[in-house]
Write a protein that holds these residues in place. Structure first.
Motif, mmCIF file in Angstrom:
data_model
loop_
_atom_site.group_PDB
_atom_site.id
_atom_site.type_symbol
_atom_site.label_atom_id
_atom_site.label_comp_id
_atom_site.label_asym_id
_atom_site.label_seq_id
_atom_site.Cartn_x
_atom_site.Cartn_y
_atom_site.Cartn_z
ATOM 1 N N VAL A 106 0.804 -1.189 0.132
ATOM 2 C CA VAL A 106 0.139 0.133 -0.084
ATOM 3 C C VAL A 106 0.928 1.027 0.021
ATOM 4 O O VAL A 106 1.665 1.374 0.810
ATOM 5 N N PRO A 107 0.706 2.074 -0.908
ATOM 6 C CA PRO A 107 1.635 3.444 -1.068
ATOM 7 C C PRO A 107 1.308 4.240 0.121
ATOM 8 O O PRO A 107 0.401 4.279 0.812
ATOM 9 N N GLU A 108 2.414 4.901 0.467
ATOM 10 C CA GLU A 108 2.605 5.785 1.883
ATOM 11 C C GLU A 108 1.351 6.920 1.700
ATOM 12 O O GLU A 108 0.777 7.066 2.643
ATOM 13 N N LYS A 109 1.164 7.363 0.426
ATOM 14 C CA LYS A 109 0.093 8.282 0.471
ATOM 15 C C LYS A 109 -1.279 7.643 1.070
ATOM 16 O O LYS A 109 -2.036 8.764 1.335
ATOM 17 N N LEU A 110 -1.432 6.551 0.824
ATOM 18 C CA LEU A 110 -2.813 6.160 0.932
ATOM 19 C C LEU A 110 -2.819 5.723 2.489
ATOM 20 O O LEU A 110 -3.908 5.670 3.164
ATOM 21 N N LYS A 111 -1.669 5.418 2.979
ATOM 22 C CA LYS A 111 -1.748 4.899 4.680
ATOM 23 C C LYS A 111 -2.108 6.303 5.411
ATOM 24 O O LYS A 111 -2.363 6.116 6.384
ATOM 25 N N ARG A 112 -1.596 7.633 4.760
ATOM 26 C CA ARG A 112 -1.652 8.745 5.515
ATOM 27 C C ARG A 112 -3.162 9.419 5.560
ATOM 28 O O ARG A 112 -3.349 10.182 6.160
#
Length: 191
Positions: free
Chosen positions: A184-190
């Protein structure tokens, strides 16, 4: 359109995406790349590690996870099939700068399975040239149709670029993906 993070679910994150299915039935002339750039078909023992490297680098920010989680034996079987063309864009220094995977295993019904550039070469018009190369290659191989799909997690220019290249939207499907957390890309985790 659906897009983005829904919720963690153990070792997975559930993501809602809209997948757009496109096709073209018209070829184009294979383009001339800028001086120093080249597109080469990669086969043999170097295909699998290079594919894994490029797939991860190109797709890291766009949640490309399906091939990353695929066992080596399964991915190698795809890449070593003579009807699958793993084409790598090399920059002026000879370094890989992007790739596409053209699947011709369904006879004349071709599929552009993956396509993308590394971020450092984006914005130079190379994407359109490489896409045109894939289209020309599919039709030069005798295809009557070339299919591709993109989703709301892909680069925001993906869908407009496919349309500009002559692809028409055939369907849009809302899907829920259970993506392993490590992809999962970091931008979605945030979110």
């Amino acid at each position: 359109m659906l897009s983005g993070w829904l919720r963690p679910k153990g070792a997975f994150t559930r993501l809602a995406v809209d997948v757009t299915f496109l096709e073209t039935r018209r070829s184009c002339v294979s383009p001339v790349l800028p001086d120093g750039f080249s597109l080469t078909r990669v086969t043999g023992s170097e295909a699998l590690p290079l594919y894994r490297e490029l797939y991860a680098a190109v797709g890291r920010d766009y949640c490309w996870w399906m091939r990353r989680s695929m066992p080596d034996t399964d991915l190698a079987a795809i890449l070593h099939d003579p009807a699958v063309h793993f084409m790598v864009l090399h920059d002026v220094s000879g370094h890989p700068a992007g790739f596409y995977e053209l699947d011709l295993r369904q006879g004349g019904d071709a599929n552009l399975a993956y396509f993308g550039l590394l971020s450092e070469v984006m914005g130079r018009g190379l994407g359109r040239l490489v896409l045109d190369h894939a289209v020309a290659r599919a039709f030069d191989a005798g295809s009557w149709r070339l299919r591709v799909n993109t989703c709301t997690l892909d680069h925001p220019h993906a869908l407009p670029n496919y349309r500009r290249a002559g692809f028409s939207v055939r369907d849009v499907a809302s899907e829920i993906w259970d993506v392993p957390n490590r992809y999962v890309p970091e931008k979605l985790k945030r979110l």
